[in-house]
Design an enzyme around this catalytic site. Sequence first.
Site, short mmCIF file in Angstrom:
data_model
loop_
_atom_site.label_atom_id
_atom_site.label_comp_id
_atom_site.label_asym_id
_atom_site.label_seq_id
_atom_site.Cartn_x
_atom_site.Cartn_y
_atom_site.Cartn_z
N LYS A 221 0.46 -0.92 -0.04
CA LYS A 221 0.16 0.08 0.04
C LYS A 221 0.74 0.91 -0.09
O LYS A 221 2.57 1.12 0.26
CB LYS A 221 -1.09 -0.07 0.95
N ARG A 255 -4.50 -10.35 4.54
CA ARG A 255 -4.78 -9.69 3.23
C ARG A 255 -3.47 -9.67 2.46
O ARG A 255 -2.87 -8.41 2.41
CB ARG A 255 -6.51 -8.98 2.79
#
Length: 286
Positions: A221, A255
């Site tokens: 991210k 995840r």
Amino acid sequence: MLRLGKREFGPHEQVIMAIVNRTPDSFYDQGATFRDEPALARVEQAVADGAAIIDIGGVKAGPGEEVTAAEEARRTVGFVAEVRRRFPDVIISVDTWRHEVGEAVCEAGADLLNDAWGGVDPRLAEVAARYRVGLVCTHAGGTQPRTRPHRVEYDDVMADVLRVTVGLAERAVALGVPRESVLIDPGHDFGKNTRHSLEATRRLGEMVATGWPVLVSLSNKDFVGETLDRPVKERVVGTLATTAVSAWLGAQVYRVHEVAETRQVVEMVGAIAGWRGPAVARRGLA
């Protein structure tokens, strides 16, 4: 006890959720699993590498071309059905904020609805309750789907995360979602700048202390990229470092894009913490 699909997981049993993007414009793989066969191959490899959950998404999180609910369903529903047929025991999650899509994928065999946009469509939780499937309750800072945060501020970011996620979780259970199938997610990058995401990681133990299982979606991210000043394809080391910290603080579900590497990290942390033993123990025993 966390219960998803046919599986049950103890409080210190760490769970890998593999990302499978059914989008032509995903930020990480630029559409590598948009077509069915590469996507199914990805599922097969992820399961072999130790993923218990496959998370299927039909819309990229960031801004881009409009994707209607009908198009999102077209990308995901048939694929969910095929994954269920080929992998009857895998836990199937679908990353969606729309109740219409949630309804369709539950009919096709989904076990978990991953609501990354913080309950923006309150009817999604009603779908989860009706089908008795799991629900991920995420903090997105009140932002609308597929928008980026702009000069967002919090008096106390973790206090807001706790207020929102616990509130969503309690509402879901009140609607009829099984309590043991509800997870909370701090929503790294969603409605947050990099400093917010770093603080949410540092204080993750406060989420764990609520008693709700905590899911973290950290993989490659922007907060990792900005912290280390690295482009998307060079964020794996930073992601794994953040994963190790999250595991130590008690997060349960991860995840990820890199399944095998994440599994090694969380298993190593679990062994150091005393939650699991070594896979083998020969040294000094011969």
